[in-house]
Design an enzyme around this catalytic site. Structure first.
Site, PDB file in Angstrom:
ATOM      1  N   TYR A 136      -4.161   2.764 -11.044  1.00 19.12           N
ATOM      2  CA  TYR A 136      -4.425   3.303  -9.696  1.00 19.12           C
ATOM      3  C   TYR A 136      -5.903   3.143  -9.351  1.00 19.12           C
ATOM      4  CZ  TYR A 136      -4.114   6.724  -5.812  1.00 19.12           C
ATOM      5  OH  TYR A 136      -4.140   7.354  -4.582  1.00 19.12           O
TER       6      TYR A 136
ATOM      7  N   SER B 247      -8.867   5.969  -1.658  1.00 17.72           N
ATOM      8  CA  SER B 247      -8.831   7.259  -2.362  1.00 17.72           C
ATOM      9  C   SER B 247     -10.239   7.542  -2.849  1.00 17.72           C
ATOM     10  CB  SER B 247      -7.887   7.150  -3.568  1.00 17.72           C
ATOM     11  OG  SER B 247      -8.115   8.221  -4.464  1.00 17.72           O
TER      12      SER B 247
HETATM   13  P1  NAI Z   1       3.512   9.643  -0.179  1.00 19.43           P
HETATM   14  O1  NAI Z   1       4.151   9.337  -1.481  1.00 19.43           O
HETATM   15  O2  NAI Z   1       4.101  10.669   0.696  1.00 19.43           O
HETATM   16  O3  NAI Z   1       3.324   8.328   0.698  1.00 19.43           O
HETATM   17  C1  NAI Z   1       3.371   7.035   0.241  1.00 19.43           C
HETATM   18  C2  NAI Z   1       4.250   6.273   1.196  1.00 19.43           C
HETATM   19  O4  NAI Z   1       4.217   4.882   0.854  1.00 19.43           O
HETATM   20  C3  NAI Z   1       5.711   6.737   1.079  1.00 19.43           C
HETATM   21  O5  NAI Z   1       6.239   6.880   2.370  1.00 19.43           O
HETATM   22  C4  NAI Z   1       6.365   5.604   0.322  1.00 19.43           C
HETATM   23  O6  NAI Z   1       7.734   5.470   0.610  1.00 19.43           O
HETATM   24  C5  NAI Z   1       5.551   4.425   0.828  1.00 19.43           C
HETATM   25  N1  NAI Z   1       5.625   3.273  -0.069  1.00 19.43           N
HETATM   26  C6  NAI Z   1       5.405   3.253  -1.394  1.00 19.43           C
HETATM   27  N2  NAI Z   1       5.590   2.008  -1.864  1.00 19.43           N
HETATM   28  C7  NAI Z   1       5.935   1.249  -0.806  1.00 19.43           C
HETATM   29  C8  NAI Z   1       6.249  -0.122  -0.654  1.00 19.43           C
HETATM   30  N3  NAI Z   1       6.234  -0.942  -1.703  1.00 19.43           N
HETATM   31  N4  NAI Z   1       6.540  -0.595   0.574  1.00 19.43           N
HETATM   32  C9  NAI Z   1       6.550   0.241   1.640  1.00 19.43           C
HETATM   33  N5  NAI Z   1       6.265   1.553   1.558  1.00 19.43           N
HETATM   34  C10 NAI Z   1       5.955   2.030   0.350  1.00 19.43           C
HETATM   35  O7  NAI Z   1       2.021  10.022  -0.541  1.00 19.43           O
HETATM   36  P2  NAI Z   1       0.710  10.060   0.369  1.00 19.43           P
HETATM   37  O8  NAI Z   1      -0.175  11.016  -0.288  1.00 19.43           O
HETATM   38  O9  NAI Z   1       1.040  10.250   1.786  1.00 19.43           O
HETATM   39  O10 NAI Z   1       0.105   8.611   0.127  1.00 19.43           O
HETATM   40  C11 NAI Z   1      -0.309   7.736   1.156  1.00 19.43           C
HETATM   41  C12 NAI Z   1      -1.530   6.956   0.711  1.00 19.43           C
HETATM   42  O11 NAI Z   1      -2.603   7.872   0.534  1.00 19.43           O
HETATM   43  C13 NAI Z   1      -1.382   6.201  -0.598  1.00 19.43           C
HETATM   44  O12 NAI Z   1      -1.994   4.935  -0.485  1.00 19.43           O
HETATM   45  C14 NAI Z   1      -2.154   7.069  -1.590  1.00 19.43           C
HETATM   46  O13 NAI Z   1      -2.687   6.316  -2.658  1.00 19.43           O
HETATM   47  C15 NAI Z   1      -3.246   7.601  -0.691  1.00 19.43           C
HETATM   48  N6  NAI Z   1      -3.900   8.813  -1.176  1.00 19.43           N
HETATM   49  C16 NAI Z   1      -3.217   9.997  -1.294  1.00 19.43           C
HETATM   50  C17 NAI Z   1      -3.883  11.116  -1.716  1.00 19.43           C
HETATM   51  C18 NAI Z   1      -3.220  12.435  -1.903  1.00 19.43           C
HETATM   52  O14 NAI Z   1      -3.822  13.314  -2.544  1.00 19.43           O
HETATM   53  N7  NAI Z   1      -2.046  12.671  -1.367  1.00 19.43           N
HETATM   54  C19 NAI Z   1      -5.309  11.073  -2.023  1.00 19.43           C
HETATM   55  C20 NAI Z   1      -5.907   9.790  -1.898  1.00 19.43           C
HETATM   56  C21 NAI Z   1      -5.227   8.711  -1.463  1.00 19.43           C
HETATM   57  C1  BGC Z   2      -4.245  10.794  -5.807  1.00 22.57           C
HETATM   58  C2  BGC Z   2      -3.823  12.229  -5.967  1.00 22.57           C
HETATM   59  C3  BGC Z   2      -4.988  13.052  -6.465  1.00 22.57           C
HETATM   60  C4  BGC Z   2      -6.178  12.870  -5.575  1.00 22.57           C
HETATM   61  C5  BGC Z   2      -7.398  13.626  -6.073  1.00 22.57           C
HETATM   62  C6  BGC Z   2      -5.459  10.721  -4.960  1.00 22.57           C
HETATM   63  O1  BGC Z   2      -5.859   9.390  -4.849  1.00 22.57           O
HETATM   64  O2  BGC Z   2      -3.188  10.064  -5.185  1.00 22.57           O
HETATM   65  O3  BGC Z   2      -2.757  12.288  -6.875  1.00 22.57           O
HETATM   66  O4  BGC Z   2      -4.640  14.428  -6.467  1.00 22.57           O
HETATM   67  O5  BGC Z   2      -6.496  11.492  -5.496  1.00 22.57           O
HETATM   68  O6  BGC Z   2      -7.648  13.376  -7.417  1.00 22.57           O
END
Ligand code: NAI
Ligand code: BGC
Length: 256
Positions: A157, A144
């Site tokens: 986080y 991130s």
């Molecule tokens: P999301 O919530 O849609 O995806 C997260 C996924 O990880 C979900 O499918 C969830 O079920 C799965 N997950 C969570 N805990 C788990 C576990 N213990 N075992 C297996 N699966 C698990 O959200 P997103 O945004 O797609 O997040 C994906 C990655 O991207 C994360 O690592 C998040 O920190 C990172 N990220 C997201 C950003 C955003 O703005 N959406 C920005 C920066 C990083």
């Molecule tokens: C976080 C989001 C956030 C983004 C920008 C990501 O790592 O999961 O919640 O909006 O960073 O701050």
């Protein structure tokens, strides 16, 4: 173009958001996909059917990567799924918002174990396998912008993603002799379920967009494009780096 023909790719946490977009991108580019999630219900069955529509092999492995032994088992099952594993995308992640003084041990553990411990031992299992088989590998961690910049009220986080930065840098040096590349992708604000609450809050969204020079959130598909590049042969000399994809957020500074 089938950049990933005959490649077997595991994406953790791939039943929504960025992970699902990565899975679809790799499948469209010819890979066999191993999906992972904690639950196996109708949504997951529908996703498998959708993924099979891309014409490549698809396998779903149920497992919770926040649990040390489960993260090991997910990788072991992924290796067995199609007989080999070429690329690991450590995508699963969670965040919990609270003032620092209110963070509970349970929430701290959930965030650190999902975002860092699971990546540590999952990657270790993949590396042991590559070493034993004497085969190259690629690891991409979904970090991130908060591996670098602050995120008040999300201290665990930030600690997890900061840890992921140093883990990746350390491993790049240790794993290069084994022909394993490892890099981090650092998204800014991407429109996914993790940001659902903020997206619904007009005031918070306005404040967020003011911080982003491109004045919009990114999409999961945009992140998947970067992940695919880093996983491909086009990135054969890239290891030990973090790639930001944030519409300019990280290094934004402006005076009125
Ligand atoms: P999301 O919530 O849609 O995806 C997260 C996924 O990880 C979900 O499918 C969830 O079920 C799965 N997950 C969570 N805990 C788990 C576990 N213990 N075992 C297996 N699966 C698990 O959200 P997103 O945004 O797609 O997040 C994906 C990655 O991207 C994360 O690592 C998040 O920190 C990172 N990220 C997201 C950003 C955003 O703005 N959406 C920005 C920066 C990083
Ligand atoms: C976080 C989001 C956030 C983004 C920008 C990501 O790592 O999961 O919640 O909006 O960073 O701050």
């Amino acid at each position: 173009m089938e950049r990933f023909k005959n490649k077997n790719i595991l994406i953790t946490g791939s039943t929504s958001g960025i992970g699902q977009a990565c899975a679809e991108r790799f499948a469209k580019e010819g890979a066999n996909i191993i999906l992972n999630g904690r639950h196996f219900e109708d949504d997951e069955k529908n996703l498998i059917a959708k993924m099979e529509g891309y014409g490549k092999k698809v396998k779903f492995i149920q497992g919770d990567v926040s649990k040390g032994m489960d993260s090991v088992s997910v990788i072991e099952q992924a290796i067995l799924a199609f007989g080999s594993l070429d690329i690991l995308v450590n995508n699963a992640g969670v965040e919990k918002s609270a003032d620092f003084w209110d963070v509970t041990e349970d929430d701290y553990d959930l965030v650190m174990h999902t975002n860092l411990k699971g990546v540590f031992f999952g990657t270790q299992t993949f590396v042991k396998y590559c070493k034993k088989e004497n085969k190259p590998g690629v690891v991409i961690n979904m970090s991130s912008v908060h591996e670098e910049i602050i995120f008040p009220h999300f201290s665990a986080y930030c600690a997890s993603k900061g840890g992921l930065k140093m883990l990746m840098r350390n491993l790049a040096t240790e794993l290069a002799p084994l022909n394993i590349r490892i890099n981090n992708v650092a998204p800014g604000a991407i429109a996914t379920p993790i940001n659902q609450k903020m997206i619904a809050d007009k005031k918070k969204m306005k404040a967020l967009l003011e911080n982003i020079p491109m004045n919009r959130m990114g999409t999961s598909e945009e992140v998947a494009g970067l992940v695919a590049f880093l996983a491909s042969e086009d990135a054969s000399y890239i290891t030990g780096s973090t790639y930001f994809i944030d519409g300019g957020l990280t290094y934004h500074y402006e005076e009125q």
